[in-house]
Design an enzyme around this catalytic site. Structure first.
Site, PDB file in Angstrom:
ATOM      1  N   HIS A   1     -49.726   9.444 -41.463  1.00  0.00           N
ATOM      2  CA  HIS A   1     -50.941   8.793 -40.955  1.00  0.00           C
ATOM      3  C   HIS A   1     -50.960   7.364 -41.523  1.00  0.00           C
ATOM      4  O   HIS A   1     -50.440   7.126 -42.615  1.00  0.00           O
ATOM      5  CB  HIS A   1     -52.135   9.598 -41.472  1.00  0.00           C
ATOM      6  CG  HIS A   1     -53.479   9.185 -40.955  1.00  0.00           C
ATOM      7  ND1 HIS A   1     -54.160   8.094 -41.427  1.00  0.00           N
ATOM      8  CD2 HIS A   1     -54.285   9.746 -40.021  1.00  0.00           C
ATOM      9  CE1 HIS A   1     -55.330   7.996 -40.815  1.00  0.00           C
ATOM     10  NE2 HIS A   1     -55.425   8.986 -39.953  1.00  0.00           N
TER      11      HIS A   1
ATOM     12  N   GLN B   1     -54.812  17.273 -43.582  1.00  0.00           N
ATOM     13  CA  GLN B   1     -54.735  18.273 -42.507  1.00  0.00           C
ATOM     14  C   GLN B   1     -54.293  19.642 -43.024  1.00  0.00           C
ATOM     15  O   GLN B   1     -54.185  20.586 -42.239  1.00  0.00           O
ATOM     16  CB  GLN B   1     -53.757  17.808 -41.414  1.00  0.00           C
ATOM     17  CG  GLN B   1     -54.180  16.543 -40.707  1.00  0.00           C
ATOM     18  CD  GLN B   1     -55.456  16.693 -39.900  1.00  0.00           C
ATOM     19  OE1 GLN B   1     -55.891  17.803 -39.576  1.00  0.00           O
ATOM     20  NE2 GLN B   1     -56.087  15.577 -39.585  1.00  0.00           N
TER      21      GLN B   1
ATOM     22  N   ASP C   1     -50.471  13.963 -49.116  1.00  0.00           N
ATOM     23  CA  ASP C   1     -51.654  13.764 -48.278  1.00  0.00           C
ATOM     24  C   ASP C   1     -52.016  15.131 -47.684  1.00  0.00           C
ATOM     25  O   ASP C   1     -51.326  15.633 -46.798  1.00  0.00           O
ATOM     26  CB  ASP C   1     -51.312  12.739 -47.192  1.00  0.00           C
ATOM     27  CG  ASP C   1     -52.420  12.591 -46.151  1.00  0.00           C
ATOM     28  OD1 ASP C   1     -53.353  13.416 -46.131  1.00  0.00           O
ATOM     29  OD2 ASP C   1     -52.332  11.660 -45.336  1.00  0.00           O
TER      30      ASP C   1
ATOM     31  N   LYS D   1     -62.967  17.111 -42.975  1.00  0.00           N
ATOM     32  CA  LYS D   1     -62.022  17.880 -42.152  1.00  0.00           C
ATOM     33  C   LYS D   1     -62.066  19.361 -42.506  1.00  0.00           C
ATOM     34  O   LYS D   1     -61.443  20.184 -41.845  1.00  0.00           O
ATOM     35  CB  LYS D   1     -60.613  17.328 -42.327  1.00  0.00           C
ATOM     36  CG  LYS D   1     -60.536  15.865 -41.865  1.00  0.00           C
ATOM     37  CD  LYS D   1     -59.152  15.424 -41.577  1.00  0.00           C
ATOM     38  CE  LYS D   1     -59.046  13.926 -41.479  1.00  0.00           C
ATOM     39  NZ  LYS D   1     -59.250  13.420 -40.105  1.00  0.00           N
TER      40      LYS D   1
ATOM     41  N   CYS E   1     -53.750   7.472 -35.231  1.00  0.00           N
ATOM     42  CA  CYS E   1     -53.490   6.723 -36.472  1.00  0.00           C
ATOM     43  C   CYS E   1     -52.114   7.071 -37.032  1.00  0.00           C
ATOM     44  O   CYS E   1     -51.934   7.170 -38.261  1.00  0.00           O
ATOM     45  CB  CYS E   1     -54.574   6.977 -37.528  1.00  0.00           C
ATOM     46  SG  CYS E   1     -56.173   6.368 -37.042  1.00  0.00           S
TER      47      CYS E   1
END
Ligand code: PLP
Length: 420
Positions: free
Chosen positions: A137, A217, A214, A240, A378
């Site tokens: 991202h 997600q 990261d 999220k 993104c």
């Protein structure tokens, strides 16, 4: 067993999510959009909020709100307990050793920028290499690019395959350049790929790099244990994972956080200030300048409680079933191209429809009450890899159903007939 899960009375099958009970917990789902029942398939952008999260925030403001850490009065003590209780909840959720390792931020983007600024200032020298992957991202590319520009370092990129998986040999070749830090996504937001993060972290650490993962997600779909992953930093966003916007977490290995300078100055992050010198606060407060997002932290705790009530294993089983179901439907249509064919995927069906622009598809789905995302997500380098300007992305949450996937494909068939 909590109310959202039904046990199999025979004991043979795994527990199942009570989807009616789950959907009833999300008031926003009970509405029509453009005269059709809302089908929300944009949870990778932001998930909806259960009533327990909404109530926890309202209750906090009704009863407990004050500024934290500095008050001697009862409300300030309550607010501080709520805020620090949320930190402990996040510690347990990520399997961190101590709350000193849990820094509250605005979200994944701010967590990564914190590391780029603070780790970068303390440790990155001219000529150093920072390694990212092709499937990141923008939030896990641009802060490193900016750091490289400031410090005369080089940004290296580990490529992915056409299936949207990490190319492990190419990753190893990049590690031969001895990067000072490797930044990798746990789950790709544009493709849904679940990376073999533990193995990638091991390889990177063996090569002498620090590793940031990261987890934006990953956290809504997989259980995460930062000790087992052995990463140095792990970032995620509350919104999220059924929590409010404006709150997120940076996990950092304590010894590293200790060695890093603060990135922002102000209240809370200090122990003593004179005009000549400032002594910084202890961890994690050293990295939390200014009045924090207390209600956001309260909401995040309630969201983690909600996720734990259902169980991430049950959530993952439910969403995997939906993703398999959707992928099988996609395979029945030769004009439907699934972008991202990794063996391990979570929560995301990214696609391109031959002869139809993704933005048109997204808008026409909205006319059917179906919310998806159309664009580059993104992750422009991912689009560049597949030579596409954009994709349509349907992304899943715990509240989605097979009936909603049926509606998605019925609408796509209609749109395809109209456009092509
Ligand atoms: N990383 C990934 C993989 C994401 O999917 C996102 C958001 O879509 C981000 C980072 C940025 O998250 P936020 O905008 O909440 O900071």
């Amino acid at each position: 067993m909590p109310q959202f899960v039904q046990e199999d009375t025979t004991g043979i099958n795994p527990p199942r999510i009570d989807i009616d009970a789950v959907r009833a917990a999300f008031p926003i789902l009970d509405q029509e959009v453009k005269g059709k029942p809302l089908v929300y398939l944009d949870s990778a952008a932001s998930s909806q909020k259960p009533v327990s999260v909404i109530d926890a925030i309202a209750e906090y403001y009704r009863r407990d709100h004050a500024n934290v850490h500095r008050g001697v009065h009862t409300l300030s003590e309550r607010a501080t307990d709520a805020y620090e209780g949320a930190r402990e909840r996040c510690r347990a959720f990520l399997g961190a050793a101590g709350t000193t390792e849990i820094v509250f931020t605005r979200g994944t983007t701010e967590s990564i920028n914190l590391v780029a600024a603070s780790f970068g200032e303390t440790f990155v020298k001219p000529g150093d290499v920072i390694l990212v992957t092709e499937m990141e991202h923008h939030s896990n590319i641009v802060p490193w690019q900016m750091l490289c520009q400031r410090h005369g370092a080089t940004l290296a990129v580990a490529p992915m395959t056409d299936a949207g998986e990490m190319d492990l040999e190419a990753f190893d070749r990049q590690l031969d350049r001895q990067p000072v830090l490797v930044a990798i996504t746990h789950v790709s937001n544009a493709l849904g790929t679940v990376n073999p993060v533990a193995a990638l972290v091991r390889r990177a650490r063996d090569a002498g790099a620090k590793v940031l993962v990261d987890g934006a997600q990953a956290v809504p779909h997989l259980s995460v244990d930062v000790k087992a992953l052995d990463c140095d930093f792990y970032a995620f966003s509350g919104h999220k994972v059924y929590a409010p916007t404006g709150i997120g977490v940076l996990y950092g290995r304590e010894s590293l956080l200790e060695a890093m300078n603060p990135w922002q100055g102000g209240g809370e992050m200090i122990r003593e200030v004179t005009f000549d010198h400032t002594e910084y606060n202890v961890l994690p407060h050293k990295f939390e300048a200014g009045t924090p997002n207390v209600s956001g932290a309260v909401g995040l705790k309630a969201a983690i409680d909600f996720v734990d009530d259902i169980g991430l294993r049950n959530i993952a089983a439910h969403e995997s079933d939906l993703l398999r179901y959707a992928t099988a439907k996609a395979a029945e249509r030769e004009w439907f191209r699934v972008v991202g064919q990794a063996a391990a995927k979570a929560g995301v069906l990214s696609f391109d429809i031959e002869g139809a622009h993704p933005n048109d598809v997204g808008m026409m789905l909205d006319a059917e009450g179906i919310a998806v995302r159309a664009g580059h997500h993104c992750a422009m380098p991912v689009m560049q890899h597949f030579d596409l300007p954009a994709t349509v992305r349907a992304s899943l949450g715990v509240y989605n159903t097979r009936e909603e996937i049926d509606k998605l494909f019925a609408s796509i068939d209609k749109i395809r007939d109209l456009l092509v």
